[in-house]
Design an enzyme around this catalytic site. Structure first.
Site, short mmCIF file in Angstrom:
data_model
loop_
_atom_site.label_atom_id
_atom_site.label_comp_id
_atom_site.label_asym_id
_atom_site.label_seq_id
_atom_site.Cartn_x
_atom_site.Cartn_y
_atom_site.Cartn_z
N TRP A 361 35.56 52.30 42.99
CA TRP A 361 36.79 51.73 43.55
C TRP A 361 37.74 51.25 42.46
O TRP A 361 38.92 51.00 42.73
CB TRP A 361 36.44 50.59 44.51
CG TRP A 361 35.88 49.37 43.82
CD1 TRP A 361 34.70 49.28 43.17
CD2 TRP A 361 36.49 48.09 43.73
NE1 TRP A 361 34.52 48.01 42.67
CE2 TRP A 361 35.60 47.26 43.00
CE3 TRP A 361 37.69 47.55 44.19
CZ2 TRP A 361 35.88 45.92 42.73
CZ3 TRP A 361 37.96 46.21 43.92
CH2 TRP A 361 37.07 45.41 43.20
N GLU A 488 29.24 41.54 43.42
CA GLU A 488 27.93 42.14 43.64
C GLU A 488 26.79 41.15 43.46
O GLU A 488 25.61 41.54 43.53
CB GLU A 488 27.77 43.35 42.73
CG GLU A 488 28.73 44.47 43.08
CD GLU A 488 28.87 45.49 41.97
OE1 GLU A 488 28.01 45.52 41.07
OE2 GLU A 488 29.85 46.26 41.99
N LYS A 592 29.91 37.18 40.31
CA LYS A 592 29.93 38.11 39.19
C LYS A 592 31.35 38.44 38.78
O LYS A 592 31.68 38.49 37.59
CB LYS A 592 29.19 39.40 39.58
CG LYS A 592 29.19 40.47 38.51
CD LYS A 592 28.51 41.74 38.99
CE LYS A 592 28.51 42.81 37.91
NZ LYS A 592 27.93 44.09 38.38
#
Length: 797
Positions: A361, A488, A592
């Site tokens: 992405w 994530e 993250k």
């Protein structure tokens, strides 16, 4: 961070003024050349020493098994890995009877230079062999931006102080020996001899090799031809076998005399074309390049780049190192897209094999943002590639029980290659990211033909997916449960705010475009009931809000999790994914990469200024930036929230990620999204650029250390130049047609030749927000950096 001093600061060049073998893998990445079709790492001409050899063709990959601890329905069974194709960069040099190898003898001079204005990698070396023989070597290397299949190298050898017997071997080598496998999941799998020889030939100075990949069945052809200038007694011969082709040039040089070898390289690949057709195609391209000649290839390259920089350059006054880094980033963005022509843009471009050469992405959200405003044709081509893999995306959605299309989290050819379901396939936001890129492209270009032929279908199929994956709850809210957002370190969460807001935009846009092109939509099976259902889901989209804290949780109930123990996490335990189990990360408040903060950048229409400030400060304290995608987004929002010097610090981290090797893995390839994000910091962050309701609006502001920022954007076919100083901003329309823009709350009509200048408002000074302990960005601003210093300074006033 790299502590070397081998790279000098220059606004238009990357120069390496000393040889450091420890820096060699990083330098190979930084000096990589590409054109979107061919990629060549900046390895030394002689091939050794090397960190990671690499020559790539966009979308040439090999399949490999994707093992799972337990079989489970829907898991991808194979992955795709970019391969090192036939290497044509190689020259072996023998001086008398000794191989030229800078690890031996005495290296008297060594300099390499990549000029962003002409796209040529130059190298100058003077070397004394262990036996005392001294030679100069000069080389120049290009990957052509105008002739898609072509690269070319000029290699010159000069005897310095005595007569020398010289042998130069110009080579094509397939199945090069590669370094061993790494345990870092961000690196590529190492495949043993992925190419199977199919055809080889040599005639005079022409050599051709054709191979196929063992599993993916792709045919790759490479060829080389030469023009040689040297003493009259120079001898030339050639030979070839399954994996190696060689042209050998033997001569004797007197002091000051030179041997010059011009090497023209041609590359092609196909999944469908026959061996003779592909081989002949490459030979024809090579003939054209040789006919063009070295000098004219260089002139074409410089002309191409002159036009590129006229549309895309960014000027920074006040930080020479950042000026160099920004131009280096824009140069590499251009390189990986110039002749990609309906192929994907890998996360590492064509500079290295990191992440197996997969596209993510990152492409739509970061890279296409730059391209849409600077080179919209390249953005359109990339979206056409997404459209070409729609059949596989439909199949994937159906396999998982959904309607519409679900695009792969990571891929080369279109199939899902993510081996870890929670952090990969469950990141459904990939669909909305693609839709967002379509929406942005259409807003900027008003390309009606693209809207009908490409955009409509992409928007419709992704909207169908969102309507099938979400549900209305008992309160009438539309929920999207069990997804992974951009962060994530949080997985399989309900109602991730980023995902929901981006899906909402996707649904609204699909409804609008389908209604606009009703005949085309009906041919795709879209009914009025479908359009109404998409609008209904978008209007009712659930966006969680934590009333007690006055902020938006990243996902539903996220702010109820225990906060990660940052104080007792040592520096050597970062990045966390390499030292802690995901199970532990998923249960804690630790981020993250920017997630909710990215939602604010992408959907500023949803958040008030106060909500933005509170959200930003809350997530600053728990974001560890274990992803290079994070700093650029944090910088944009820091600038919007008034923390301009913090944004400047993050700009340094984003722009210098590869020049300073901040992530410690530049050897595997460039961090393309971070480099693109640096452009976003300057234009969207400090420029305050937002596209809303078809109007491009600016709210400029500069950090303390920058005196001026200038950039260019394309809007509706007009070239707009923006120049921001400490106190003013000037807008120039370089096109014949007028354009209306926004400056803060004022609408301004720009006519060609009539620049408009406005004063900038004075912004209040704010206390600096906290980051997790020992995870503050590298200090760049000359202002006080610690939270206590800033608070104390403000209190004293």
């Amino acid at each position: 961070m790299s502590e070397n001093n081998v790279f000098t600061v220059d606004p238009w060049k990357l120069r390496e003024v000393a040889f450091d073998i420890d820096v060699l893998p990083q330098a190979e990445t930084l000096f990589a050349l590409a054109n979107g079709h061919i990629g060549m790492r900046g390895t030394l001409d002689e091939g050794e020493p090397h960190g990671l050899p690499g020559s790539y063709l966009n979308s040439v990959y090999e399949k490999r098994p994707l093992p799972h601890a337990e079989a489970a329905y829907g898991n991808p069974e194979s992955s795709q890995t970019v391969i090192n194709v036939t290497d044509g960069k190689l020259f072996r040099l023998l001086v008398e009877d000794e191989p030229f190898d800078i690890r031996y003898g005495e290296l008297l001079e060594h300099e390499r230079e990549l000029d962003f204005r002409d796209g040529v990698l130059r190298r100058n070396v003077m070397w004394r062999s262990p036996a005392g023989q001294t030679v100069r070597v000069h080389s120049e290397r290009i990957v052509s931006l105008t002739q898609r299949s072509i690269a070319a190298i000029k290699y010159e050898v000069e005897a310095v102080d005595k007569e020398l017997r010289i042998v130069v071997q110009s080579e094509l080598v397939a199945n090069e020996q590669m370094p061993g496998e790494s345990k870092d999941p961000r690196t590529a799998a190492v495949l043993h001899k992925p190419l199977v020889a199919e055809d080889q030939s040599c005639t005079g100075t022409f050599v051709s090799l054709t191979h196929t990949t063992r599993e993916s069945g792709l045919r790759v052809s490479a060829a080389m031809d030469h023009s040689i200038e040297g003493p009259s007694a120079t001898l030339v011969s050639s030979d070839v076998n399954h994996d190696t082709g060689r042209v050998t040039i033997t001569t004797v040089l007197q002091p000051g005399e030179r041997l010059q070898v011009l090497k023209f390289l041609g590359y092609g690949w196909s999944s469908a074309r026959s061996l003779p057709a592909l081989r002949d195609q490459v030979a024809a391209a090579l003939t054209m390049a040789k006919h063009t000649g070295w000098t004219n290839l260089l002139e074409e390259q410089a002309n191409y780049l002159r036009d590129y920089w006229d549309n895309s350059d960014v000027v920074i006054d006040g930080d020479a190192e950042l000026q160099q880094a920004i131009r280096l980033g824009l140069f590499h963005i251009m390189q990986c897209t110039a002749r990609a022509e309906r192929r994907a843009i890998p996360a590492k471009g064509l500079s290295g094999p990191g992440y197996d050469g997969h596209a993510f992405w990152d492409m739509e959200t970061f890279l296409l943002q730059v391209l849409t405003y600077t080179h919209p044709a390249a953005a359109a081509d990339t979206l056409r590639w997404r459209h070409s893999i729609l059949p596989m995306a439909r199949e994937r959605a159906q396999q998982l029980g959904f309607k519409g299309a679900l695009f792969p989290w990571r891929t080369i050819a279109g199939e899902e290659c993510s081996g870890y379901w929670p952090a990969g396939t469950a990141a459904f936001h990939i669909d909305a990211d693609i839709a967002d890129a379509v929406i942005r492209y259409l807003d900027v270009t008003q390309d009606e033909q693209f809207e009908r032929s490409i955009g409509l279908e992409l928007l419709v199929e992704t909207a169908r997916f969102w309507r099938s994956v979400g549900q209305f709850d008992l309160t009438g809210k539309f929920r999207i449960d069990g997804v992974t957002g951009p962060d994530e370190y949080s997985s399989i969460a309900d109602n991730n705010v980023y995902t929901n807001l981006m899906a909402q935009r996707n649904l609204w846009a699909a409804a609008d475009v389908a209604a606009k092109h009703n005949d085309h939509a009906q041919a795709m099976g879209v009914s009025n009931e479908d359009i109404a259902a998409w609008r209904s889901a978008a209007d009712a989209m659930y966006v969680p809000f934590d009333e007690a804290r006055g902020i938006h949780p990243q996902s539903e109930n996220f702010t109820n999790h225990e906060v990660w123990d940052f104080a007792n996490t040592p520096d050597e335990k970062y990045p966390l994914l390499l030292h802690y189990p995901y199970l532990d990360l998923y249960r804690k408040q630790v981020v993250k990469q920017a997630d909710l903060v990215l939602a604010m950048q992408m959907r500023p229409d949803v958040f008030s200024d106060e909500q933005m400030r509170k959200n930003f400060e809350y997530y600053e304290a728990i974001t560890v930036r274990d992803s290079s995608l994070s700093a650029c987004t944090q910088a944009v929002m820091a600038a919007w929230c008034g923390h301009l010097d913090l944004a400047y610090d993050y700009l340094g981290e984003s722009a210098l990620v590869d020049l300073h090797d901040l992530a410690g893995n530049t050897r595997d390839g460039l961090h393309m999204a971070s480099l693109a994000g640096s452009w976003a910091i300057l234009t969207i962050g400090f420029g305050g650029m937002v596209l809303s309701d078809g109007v491009l609006t600016f709210k400029p502001r500069l950090p303390h250390d920058l005196n001026r920022v200038g950039f260019n954007v394309n809007m509706r076919g007009r070239l707009l130049r923006v120049e921001i100083t400490k106190e003013t901003v000037t807008y120039r329309n370089e096109s014949a047609e007028p354009i209306e823009i926004g400056h803060y709350d004022e609408l301004v009509t720009l006519e060609c030749g009539n620049p408009v200048t406005r004063k900038l408002p004075v912004l209040p000074s704010l206390p600096r927000p906290r980051q997790p302990e020992r995870k503050e960005p590298v200090v760049r601003s000359s202002r006080p950096q610690s939270y206590s210093d800033v608070v104390g300074d403000a209190a004293s006033k």
